[in-house]
Scaffold this active site. Structure first.
Site, mmCIF file in Angstrom:
data_model
loop_
_atom_site.group_PDB
_atom_site.id
_atom_site.type_symbol
_atom_site.label_atom_id
_atom_site.label_comp_id
_atom_site.label_asym_id
_atom_site.label_seq_id
_atom_site.Cartn_x
_atom_site.Cartn_y
_atom_site.Cartn_z
ATOM 1 N N TRP A 156 52.271 35.732 33.743
ATOM 2 C CA TRP A 156 50.992 36.134 34.336
ATOM 3 C C TRP A 156 50.579 37.583 34.019
ATOM 4 O O TRP A 156 51.377 38.494 34.141
ATOM 5 C CB TRP A 156 51.074 35.987 35.858
ATOM 6 N N ASP A 177 44.846 42.866 35.684
ATOM 7 C CA ASP A 177 44.135 44.075 35.231
ATOM 8 C C ASP A 177 44.791 44.863 34.095
ATOM 9 O O ASP A 177 46.010 45.078 34.109
ATOM 10 C CB ASP A 177 44.025 45.077 36.386
ATOM 11 N N PHE A 217 51.104 48.263 41.488
ATOM 12 C CA PHE A 217 49.724 47.819 41.338
ATOM 13 C C PHE A 217 48.992 48.674 40.296
ATOM 14 O O PHE A 217 49.566 49.538 39.660
ATOM 15 C CB PHE A 217 49.014 47.872 42.701
ATOM 16 N N SER A 218 47.707 48.424 40.175
ATOM 17 C CA SER A 218 46.921 49.022 39.091
ATOM 18 C C SER A 218 46.812 50.540 39.187
ATOM 19 O O SER A 218 46.917 51.128 40.259
ATOM 20 C CB SER A 218 45.529 48.407 39.073
ATOM 21 N N ARG A 240 43.730 51.857 46.755
ATOM 22 C CA ARG A 240 44.460 51.596 45.509
ATOM 23 C C ARG A 240 43.663 51.845 44.230
ATOM 24 O O ARG A 240 42.495 52.157 44.257
ATOM 25 C CB ARG A 240 44.953 50.156 45.495
ATOM 26 N N GLU A 270 37.460 47.625 43.912
ATOM 27 C CA GLU A 270 38.740 47.779 43.220
ATOM 28 C C GLU A 270 38.519 48.481 41.876
ATOM 29 O O GLU A 270 37.418 48.472 41.337
ATOM 30 C CB GLU A 270 39.385 46.399 42.966
HETATM 31 C C1 FRU Z 1 42.376 43.819 40.931
HETATM 32 C C2 FRU Z 1 43.594 44.019 41.801
HETATM 33 C C3 FRU Z 1 43.809 45.489 42.091
HETATM 34 C C4 FRU Z 1 45.272 45.566 42.383
HETATM 35 C C5 FRU Z 1 45.830 44.541 41.424
HETATM 36 C C6 FRU Z 1 47.040 43.811 41.933
HETATM 37 O O1 FRU Z 1 42.379 42.632 40.213
HETATM 38 O O2 FRU Z 1 43.450 43.278 43.003
HETATM 39 O O3 FRU Z 1 43.000 45.994 43.128
HETATM 40 O O4 FRU Z 1 45.803 46.843 42.165
HETATM 41 O O5 FRU Z 1 44.793 43.604 41.169
HETATM 42 O O6 FRU Z 1 47.591 43.008 40.945
#
Ligand code: FRU
Length: 481
Positions: A19, A22, A78-79, A143, A195
């Protein structure tokens, strides 16, 4: 019938296995484009997130690299973004390379911003011992930090998604951050949580005049459902971003371009603002009919601003490096011209990877339809003057029943410019179509999954006049030309 391997794009980035969502940490350093990405190494659905990593010297030929950042007891990764710390402001430098510094969201009991550094040009990464650098006092959605060097103020700026708005922070050392301002609680599209923001400066019409552009992804609440990326044009004075207007602008009307962010550290001599998005939609991304891997990145795009009567408009155009992989001579098998063109049982269309270019005088036709497909399936782009819309219909595109939202019409408001033909650049790659209208002023990016190979292309207007000009289809191959 199509097999899973037939669904893997040729010139778009996909993870070899499992998988992806982002794009993260887009940074250029000494000839190499780094692409990090939200990655679950354990399954083909979202889960325990890592930063996967790939590198390229031309934005198309990507080499897989080992996972750059993996979860630990404090949380998953995360991102976020990455910078080159040429002046060693954070003090991590040990050798001769500029430290590369990743700024990411540590998703633990809370979402907090953390950093990691590399002293070998991005090969190996060490998490900073005193993370997080931006703690969180209980805000649920906090985030996706995008950090860039703000030369005019000699400081780092971070833009962060915080619930239904963004916050802007500054720092001189990437380790300690102060809040400067907030933007957007009452502006833009708010169908869902904000996001993956970005903020950068662009020339207007290629002149010395500049504007600032803010990208903000929103999920759900996109123009055609689910996740999408909006933008604002305006000014940033080192503290506050001010938007030019309160209209909602979409970077892409397609359902499949999300979390779009741009590269840091592109050399001034190049000067481009390069963006990559995740080519899927949270509505159905985890259900699309591939199983060994899921998701693709968009083609890398160069962003620019043009002024129009309605204000500054953001253009997205495929980067020119694509021509290294594109046939220099067009296919010659098309039949017809002017109002109707066909390529039936075409070897090139059957290859699944090609570019279609044409201009169309949409002022002299009521409709224009471009479709690719086979005897029983197709995906179609239609312009309809009466409704003032470009629309993409994938309801008969093949495998569509994995999610009801996948079958819905995709629409994009479009009024042809008076006296001017409309320019279309269409990139097809096995399971994706990226439609750039008027040099990327309007973009529609969507994915689809045929059951049977598509071998036919049809382009049809309805006027008596010569609607279509300059029609060309060129193959795109993996090998360098
Ligand atoms: C966007 C998101 C971000 C987060 C990440 C988690 O697609 O939801 O906000 O950091 O994916 O995988």
């Amino acid at each position: 019938t199509m097999k899973e391997a037939d669904y893997r794009p040729l010139y778009h980035f996909t993870p070899s296995l499992h998988w992806m969502n982002d794009p993260n940490g887009l940074v250029y350093y000494k000839g190499t484009y780094h692409l990090f990405y939200q990655y679950n190494p354990n399954a083909s659905v979202w889960g325990t997130m890592n930063w996967g990593h790939a590198t390229s010297t031309d934005l198309f030929n990507w080499k897989d690299q080992p996972v750059a950042l993996a979860p630990d007891n404090s949380g998953t990764i995360f991102s976020g973004s990455a910078v080159a710390d040429a002046a060693n402001t954070a003090g991590f430098k040990t050798g001769t390379e500029d430290p590369l510094i990743a700024v990411y969201t540590l998703n633990g009991s809370q979402q907090q911003q953390s950093i990691a550094y590399s002293n070998d040009g991005g090969t190996s990464w060490t998490k900073y011992a005193n993370n997080p650098v931006l703690p969180n006092a209980g805000v649920p959605d906090f985030r996706d930090p995008k950090v860039f060097w703000y030369a005019a103020g000699q400081k780092w700026i971070m833009i962060l998604a915080v619930g239904n708005k963004v916050q802007i922070y500054s720092s001189v050392n990437l380790k300690s951050w102060s809040l400067l301002s907030e933007f957007g609680a009452n502006l833009g599209a708010h169908g869902g949580v904000w996001e993956c923001p970005d903020l950068f400066q662009l020339p207007v019409d290629g002149t010395a005049t500049t504007k600032w552009v803010m990208l903000v992804s929103v999920n759900p609440g996109g123009p055609n459902g689910g996740s999408a990326t909006q933008y604002f044009t305006g000014n940033f004075d080192g503290t506050t971003f001010t938007s030019d207007s309160n209209t909602v602008n979409w970077m892409d009307y397609g359902t499949d371009n999300y979390a779009t962010v741009t590269y840091n550290n592109i050399p001034a001599a190049d000067g481009r603002r390069l963006a990559i998005g995740w080519m899927s939609n949270w509505n159905y991304a985890q259900q699309v009919p591939t199983t060994t891997w899921r998701s693709t990145m968009t083609v890398p795009r160069a962003l620019s601003l043009v002024s129009t009567t309605a204000g500054a408009v953001l253009r997205s155009q495929p980067v020119l490096e694509l021509s290294n992989y594109k046939n220099s001579t067009p296919d010659t098998t098309a039949q017809g011209a002017n109002t109707a063109i066909k390529m039936l049982n075409s070897k090139l269309i059957g290859s699944g990877s090609y570019e279609i270019d044409f201009t169309a005088d949409l002022n002299s036709t009521n409709t224009l339809t471009l479709s690719i497909g086979n005897i029983v399936e197709k995906i179609a782009l239609t312009y309809n003057k009466a409704s003032g819309l470009l629309s993409v219909d994938r309801s008969k595109s093949g495998h569509i029943d994995f999610n009801t939202q996948f079958q819905q019409q995709i629409t994009c408001p479009y009024i042809p410019k008076t006296g001017l033909p409309t320019d279309f650049q269409v990139l097809v790659d096995k399971t994706s179509i990226e439609i750039f209208v008027d040099h990327g002023e309007k973009v529609i990016t969507t994915i689809y999954f045929p059951n049977y190979q598509y071998t036919d292309l049809k382009l049809q207007g309805d006027g008596n006049a010569s609607v279509i000009s300059n029609f060309k289809v060129k193959g795109i191959n993996k090998s360098l030309r």
